[in-house]
Motif scaffolding. Structure first.
Motif, PDB file in Angstrom:
ATOM      1  N   ASN A 360      -2.110  25.753   9.741  1.00 14.83           N
ATOM      2  CA  ASN A 360      -3.296  25.518   8.867  1.00 14.83           C
ATOM      3  C   ASN A 360      -3.986  24.194   8.942  1.00 14.83           C
ATOM      4  O   ASN A 360      -5.151  24.055   9.137  1.00 14.83           O
ATOM      5  CB  ASN A 360      -3.261  25.615   7.467  1.00 14.83           C
ATOM      6  CG  ASN A 360      -3.076  27.072   6.996  1.00 14.83           C
ATOM      7  OD1 ASN A 360      -3.464  28.068   7.717  1.00 14.83           O
ATOM      8  ND2 ASN A 360      -2.553  27.414   5.887  1.00 14.83           N
ATOM      9  N   TYR A 364      -7.665  23.845  10.138  1.00 15.61           N
ATOM     10  CA  TYR A 364      -8.684  23.375   9.390  1.00 15.61           C
ATOM     11  C   TYR A 364      -8.899  21.746   9.631  1.00 15.61           C
ATOM     12  O   TYR A 364      -9.496  21.170   8.896  1.00 15.61           O
ATOM     13  CB  TYR A 364      -8.453  23.782   7.863  1.00 15.61           C
ATOM     14  CG  TYR A 364      -8.312  25.266   7.922  1.00 15.61           C
ATOM     15  CD1 TYR A 364      -9.333  26.081   7.657  1.00 15.61           C
ATOM     16  CD2 TYR A 364      -7.034  25.864   7.652  1.00 15.61           C
ATOM     17  CE1 TYR A 364      -9.209  27.240   7.619  1.00 15.61           C
ATOM     18  CE2 TYR A 364      -6.884  27.087   7.381  1.00 15.61           C
ATOM     19  CZ  TYR A 364      -7.998  28.126   7.585  1.00 15.61           C
ATOM     20  OH  TYR A 364      -7.965  29.479   7.419  1.00 15.61           O
ATOM     21  N   ASP A 388      -3.051  16.497   6.851  1.00 11.86           N
ATOM     22  CA  ASP A 388      -4.028  16.440   7.691  1.00 11.86           C
ATOM     23  C   ASP A 388      -5.536  15.635   7.484  1.00 11.86           C
ATOM     24  O   ASP A 388      -5.624  15.419   6.165  1.00 11.86           O
ATOM     25  CB  ASP A 388      -4.471  17.685   8.347  1.00 11.86           C
ATOM     26  CG  ASP A 388      -5.150  18.633   7.148  1.00 11.86           C
ATOM     27  OD1 ASP A 388      -6.691  18.411   6.869  1.00 11.86           O
ATOM     28  OD2 ASP A 388      -4.382  19.618   6.618  1.00 11.86           O
ATOM     29  N   ILE A 393      -9.947  20.926   0.859  1.00 10.29           N
ATOM     30  CA  ILE A 393     -10.352  22.318   0.167  1.00 10.29           C
ATOM     31  C   ILE A 393     -11.267  21.771  -1.150  1.00 10.29           C
ATOM     32  O   ILE A 393     -10.691  20.672  -1.881  1.00 10.29           O
ATOM     33  CB  ILE A 393      -9.168  22.849  -0.213  1.00 10.29           C
ATOM     34  CG1 ILE A 393      -8.114  23.432   0.855  1.00 10.29           C
ATOM     35  CG2 ILE A 393      -9.367  24.210  -1.092  1.00 10.29           C
ATOM     36  CD1 ILE A 393      -6.888  23.569   0.627  1.00 10.29           C
ATOM     37  N   ILE A 401      -6.389  29.615  -3.271  1.00 10.57           N
ATOM     38  CA  ILE A 401      -5.674  29.598  -1.861  1.00 10.57           C
ATOM     39  C   ILE A 401      -4.706  30.535  -1.686  1.00 10.57           C
ATOM     40  O   ILE A 401      -4.049  30.852  -0.502  1.00 10.57           O
ATOM     41  CB  ILE A 401      -5.464  28.215  -1.263  1.00 10.57           C
ATOM     42  CG1 ILE A 401      -4.900  27.418  -1.942  1.00 10.57           C
ATOM     43  CG2 ILE A 401      -7.170  27.701  -0.990  1.00 10.57           C
ATOM     44  CD1 ILE A 401      -4.498  26.016  -1.103  1.00 10.57           C
ATOM     45  N   TYR A 406      -7.287  35.591   0.462  1.00 15.04           N
ATOM     46  CA  TYR A 406      -8.278  34.475   0.061  1.00 15.04           C
ATOM     47  C   TYR A 406      -8.411  33.610   1.301  1.00 15.04           C
ATOM     48  O   TYR A 406      -7.520  32.961   1.598  1.00 15.04           O
ATOM     49  CB  TYR A 406      -7.809  33.898  -1.297  1.00 15.04           C
ATOM     50  CG  TYR A 406      -9.017  32.981  -1.619  1.00 15.04           C
ATOM     51  CD1 TYR A 406     -10.035  33.747  -2.569  1.00 15.04           C
ATOM     52  CD2 TYR A 406      -9.071  31.747  -1.374  1.00 15.04           C
ATOM     53  CE1 TYR A 406     -11.227  32.828  -2.924  1.00 15.04           C
ATOM     54  CE2 TYR A 406     -10.176  30.849  -1.791  1.00 15.04           C
ATOM     55  CZ  TYR A 406     -11.046  31.375  -2.579  1.00 15.04           C
ATOM     56  OH  TYR A 406     -12.311  30.640  -2.646  1.00 15.04           O
ATOM     57  N   GLN A 407      -9.635  33.637   1.382  1.00 15.52           N
ATOM     58  CA  GLN A 407     -10.053  32.749   2.492  1.00 15.52           C
ATOM     59  C   GLN A 407     -11.142  31.820   1.933  1.00 15.52           C
ATOM     60  O   GLN A 407     -12.286  32.339   1.527  1.00 15.52           O
ATOM     61  CB  GLN A 407     -10.417  33.223   3.841  1.00 15.52           C
ATOM     62  CG  GLN A 407      -9.030  33.793   4.483  1.00 15.52           C
ATOM     63  CD  GLN A 407      -9.461  34.737   5.753  1.00 15.52           C
ATOM     64  OE1 GLN A 407     -10.464  35.789   5.697  1.00 15.52           O
ATOM     65  NE2 GLN A 407      -8.961  34.106   6.943  1.00 15.52           N
ATOM     66  N   VAL A 408     -11.296  30.494   2.326  1.00 18.10           N
ATOM     67  CA  VAL A 408     -12.253  29.700   1.627  1.00 18.10           C
ATOM     68  C   VAL A 408     -13.560  30.160   2.305  1.00 18.10           C
ATOM     69  O   VAL A 408     -14.541  30.269   1.530  1.00 18.10           O
ATOM     70  CB  VAL A 408     -12.011  28.109   1.734  1.00 18.10           C
ATOM     71  CG1 VAL A 408     -13.131  27.553   1.048  1.00 18.10           C
ATOM     72  CG2 VAL A 408     -10.659  27.960   0.663  1.00 18.10           C
ATOM     73  N   ARG A 412     -14.803  28.688   8.779  1.00 19.20           N
ATOM     74  CA  ARG A 412     -14.154  27.090   9.198  1.00 19.20           C
ATOM     75  C   ARG A 412     -13.140  27.205  10.081  1.00 19.20           C
ATOM     76  O   ARG A 412     -12.523  26.299  10.342  1.00 19.20           O
ATOM     77  CB  ARG A 412     -13.809  26.763   7.856  1.00 19.20           C
ATOM     78  CG  ARG A 412     -14.507  26.604   6.738  1.00 19.20           C
ATOM     79  CD  ARG A 412     -14.538  25.860   5.540  1.00 19.20           C
ATOM     80  NE  ARG A 412     -13.055  26.053   5.069  1.00 19.20           N
ATOM     81  CZ  ARG A 412     -12.230  25.248   4.313  1.00 19.20           C
ATOM     82  NH1 ARG A 412     -12.964  24.319   3.459  1.00 19.20           N
ATOM     83  NH2 ARG A 412     -10.978  25.647   3.909  1.00 19.20           N
ATOM     84  N   SER A 419      -6.931  34.555  11.619  1.00 14.90           N
ATOM     85  CA  SER A 419      -6.243  34.213  10.431  1.00 14.90           C
ATOM     86  C   SER A 419      -6.494  35.426   9.421  1.00 14.90           C
ATOM     87  O   SER A 419      -7.404  36.351   9.401  1.00 14.90           O
ATOM     88  CB  SER A 419      -6.980  32.959   9.554  1.00 14.90           C
ATOM     89  OG  SER A 419      -8.273  33.481   9.448  1.00 14.90           O
ATOM     90  N   MET A 420      -5.762  35.558   8.325  1.00 14.13           N
ATOM     91  CA  MET A 420      -5.956  36.653   7.365  1.00 14.13           C
ATOM     92  C   MET A 420      -5.793  36.459   5.992  1.00 14.13           C
ATOM     93  O   MET A 420      -5.910  37.374   5.014  1.00 14.13           O
ATOM     94  CB  MET A 420      -4.719  37.880   7.932  1.00 14.13           C
ATOM     95  CG  MET A 420      -4.960  38.415   9.246  1.00 14.13           C
ATOM     96  SD  MET A 420      -3.327  39.289   9.582  1.00 14.13           S
ATOM     97  CE  MET A 420      -2.348  38.047  10.186  1.00 14.13           C
ATOM     98  N   GLY A 421      -5.570  35.300   5.573  1.00  9.31           N
ATOM     99  CA  GLY A 421      -5.590  34.960   4.136  1.00  9.31           C
ATOM    100  C   GLY A 421      -4.254  35.226   3.558  1.00  9.31           C
ATOM    101  O   GLY A 421      -4.253  35.208   2.214  1.00  9.31           O
ATOM    102  N   GLY A 423      -1.157  33.799   4.800  1.00  9.12           N
ATOM    103  CA  GLY A 423      -0.139  32.707   5.014  1.00  9.12           C
ATOM    104  C   GLY A 423       0.285  31.820   4.054  1.00  9.12           C
ATOM    105  O   GLY A 423       1.388  31.770   3.810  1.00  9.12           O
ATOM    106  N   LEU A 424      -0.626  31.468   3.185  1.00  7.60           N
ATOM    107  CA  LEU A 424       0.048  30.440   2.115  1.00  7.60           C
ATOM    108  C   LEU A 424       0.613  31.528   0.993  1.00  7.60           C
ATOM    109  O   LEU A 424       1.839  30.789   0.446  1.00  7.60           O
ATOM    110  CB  LEU A 424      -1.125  29.831   1.409  1.00  7.60           C
ATOM    111  CG  LEU A 424      -1.795  28.733   2.212  1.00  7.60           C
ATOM    112  CD1 LEU A 424      -2.941  27.866   1.377  1.00  7.60           C
ATOM    113  CD2 LEU A 424      -0.865  27.530   2.378  1.00  7.60           C
ATOM    114  N   SER A 448      -6.010  17.315   3.729  1.00  6.44           N
ATOM    115  CA  SER A 448      -5.376  18.078   2.798  1.00  6.44           C
ATOM    116  C   SER A 448      -3.846  17.639   2.819  1.00  6.44           C
ATOM    117  O   SER A 448      -3.518  17.422   3.959  1.00  6.44           O
ATOM    118  CB  SER A 448      -5.153  19.735   2.812  1.00  6.44           C
ATOM    119  OG  SER A 448      -6.619  19.905   2.889  1.00  6.44           O
ATOM    120  N   PHE A 450      -0.036  19.233   2.198  1.00  2.35           N
ATOM    121  CA  PHE A 450       0.739  20.352   1.525  1.00  2.35           C
ATOM    122  C   PHE A 450       2.123  19.997   1.296  1.00  2.35           C
ATOM    123  O   PHE A 450       2.591  19.642   2.542  1.00  2.35           O
ATOM    124  CB  PHE A 450       0.776  21.656   2.408  1.00  2.35           C
ATOM    125  CG  PHE A 450      -0.687  22.453   2.174  1.00  2.35           C
ATOM    126  CD1 PHE A 450      -1.987  22.213   3.060  1.00  2.35           C
ATOM    127  CD2 PHE A 450      -0.448  23.812   1.295  1.00  2.35           C
ATOM    128  CE1 PHE A 450      -3.146  22.717   2.611  1.00  2.35           C
ATOM    129  CE2 PHE A 450      -1.692  24.123   1.005  1.00  2.35           C
ATOM    130  CZ  PHE A 450      -2.917  23.772   1.734  1.00  2.35           C
TER     131      PHE A 450
END
Ligand code: ADP
Length: 457
Positions: A360, A364, A388, A393, A401, A406-408, A412, A419-421, A423-424, A448, A450
């Motif tokens: 990510n 991003y 990063d 976000i 997220i 869910y993908q913002v 982007r 991506s499939m939303g 991962g998190l 961001s 994490f």
């Protein structure tokens, strides 16, 4: 067995708690009133008996005063009979009750109980000494003389008792009806939800401190939670079908093209390449969904082992360093934790969680940007931070997220539709399964950070 019409209705009516409480209430009220009346009766009988004896003595004493006054002496005053004996105890005059023997021995100033002809009499004798000639005067009264207090109580018991029972039942019924009204509301709401499948219905009892109001509140709260989780489940199912439908449509179209419209082998191969890419995507999607579904059902088995955190992190970082070399992104690793710090975790899942976060940060992050990985330890956790300097976000999205799919903003993403939303959501699940947690800090437009917290002993 003979069936009484309406028996089932009566049985159902009487099997309700409300009816049982009513009947118990009425029973105890009636019992209480009955016992009270019986006690009053006992006391009044006792009082009546002593009254009767006192009355007898008084009338005999009055008689002594009047016995020689003509016209004043009355041998029967309605309840007490007076008999006069001479000093030799020979009956002289008076009114004799039926079957009462005048020869009954005289006893000075003592109330005797005498039975005659099946009746019980109170008898009181008094010897009167006079110069002109002594005599005995005897008073006799029937013990069974009806007592006004007792007859009143008898009347109350026989006439009012059924009324008292009915009134007790009615009062009990209305009290319990009122008390059980909220229970009825709870039952009706549950029934409506079951009949109409409308989980949005609520009991809506007014707030209160009694048990039923609390129960209503708890059930409403439970329904809120259920509704939310149903909504999430619905959303999840529709997202899954949507995510699967897109690659499936591409696969069908491309294979159709390769089979019917492709001019040569190269064109067909191109279509097959697209088919393989989409099939890969679907396979990854299904793999991730299976993983999440297993963890939802607590069926995820962790293959835990002890490993050095730094070397595991370093291995993952190295893979990404190679992948991001072309666009100039740098990835640095700093270890602030104890050297060779070891944790016990599922190594594959540990690496997967870190890969997702670094992936990510790459996706991003800024082109040619800088990703910093920092290992530290505090209060029983090893923390791996990935920071990063990318797009960050927005505050409003920070909570969402973690939701599945869910993908913002998909545009982007630099990963070309991979991506499939999920991962998190997976990272969060992995950390939770290990007894750890994940945190995010982000500033929109600036980057961001994490942080993965893995417990260590
Ligand atoms: P995806 O497959 O879309 O990356 P994730 O669950 O990993 O799904 O992430 C969910 C969303 O969170 C992403 O779509 C992205 O918008 C946002 N996000 C995740 N990591 C970052 C990051 N490092 N910087 C900015 N946005 C991020």
């Amino acid at each position: 067995m003979m069936r009484v019409p309406g028996w089932e209705f009566i049985r159902r009516k009487f099997s309700t708690i409300r009816m049982r409480v009513t009947l118990w209430y009425a029973f105890f009220m009636t019992l209480l009133i009955f016992i009270s009346l019986m006690m009053i009766r006992e006391l009044s009988v006792k009082a009546m008996m002593s009254n009767q004896k006192e009355n007898l003595i008084e009338i005999v004493r009055d008689g002594i005063k009047d016995v020689n006054t003509p016209g004043e002496f009355d041998y029967f005053d309605g309840s007490v009979y007076l008999l006069v004996y001479d000093e030799n105890r020979i009956y002289q005059k008076g009114v004799i009750p039926d079957l009462f023997s005048v020869t009954q021995p005289l006893s000075h100033q003592r109330v005797q109980s005498v039975e005659a002809g099946g009746e019980v009499y109170y008898v009181y004798d008094q010897f009167v000494e006079r110069e002109r000639g002594s005599f005995w005067i005897r008073g006799v009264t029937s013990k069974e003389t009806p007592d006004p207090t007792w007859s009143f109580i008898s009347n109350v018991m026989s006439v009012f008792m059924p009324g008292i029972v009915v009134v007790s039942c009615l009062i009990g019924y209305f009290i319990t009806k009122r008390a059980f009204r909220p229970v009825k509301k709870i039952q009706e709401t549950a029934q409506s939800i079951a009949d109409s499948n409308r989980i949005s219905l609520r009991i809506g009892l007014p707030e209160g401190s009694d048990e039923i109001a609390k129960l209503g509140g708890t059930v409403d709260h439970m329904l809120d939670k259920l509704e939310r989780s149903f909504e999430k489940e619905k959303q999840f199912t529709s997202d899954v079908s949507h995510e699967l439908r897109t690659p499936l449509t591409v696969i069908l179209t491309e294979s159709e093209y390769a089979l019917t419209d492709a001019q040569d082998l190269d064109e067909a191969k191109e279509s097959l390449l697209v088919v393989r890419r989409q099939a890969d995507h679907m396979s990854r999607l299904i793999h991730q969904l299976l993983f999440l579904s297993r963890s939802d059902h607590d069926a995820l088995l962790l293959d835990k082992e002890e490993f050095e955190v730094f070397s595991a992190v370093f291995e993952v970082v190295q893979e990404y360093r190679i992948l991001t070399e072309i666009d100039g992104t740098t990835i640095s690793v700093t270890n602030n934790a104890a050297e060779n710090i070891v944790i016990e975790a599922d190594l594959v899942l540990f690496k997967r969680s870190l890969s997702n976060i670094i992936q990510n940060a790459v996706n991003y992050g800024k082109k040619g940007g800088c990703i910093e990985v920092l290992i530290s330890q505090n209060e029983g956790y090893v923390c791996i931070e990935v920071a990063d300097d990318g797009m960050g976000i927005a505050e409003a999205d920070l909570d969402k997220i973690w939701d599945r799919f869910y993908q913002v903003d998909q545009s982007r993403n630099k990963s070309n539709g991979n991506s499939m939303g999920l991962g998190l959501s997976m990272v969060q699940t992995i950390l939770t399964q290990h007894g750890g947690y994940v945190e995010v800090e982000s500033t929109h437009g600036k980057g961001s950070k994490f942080s993965l917290f893995y417990p260590f002993c």
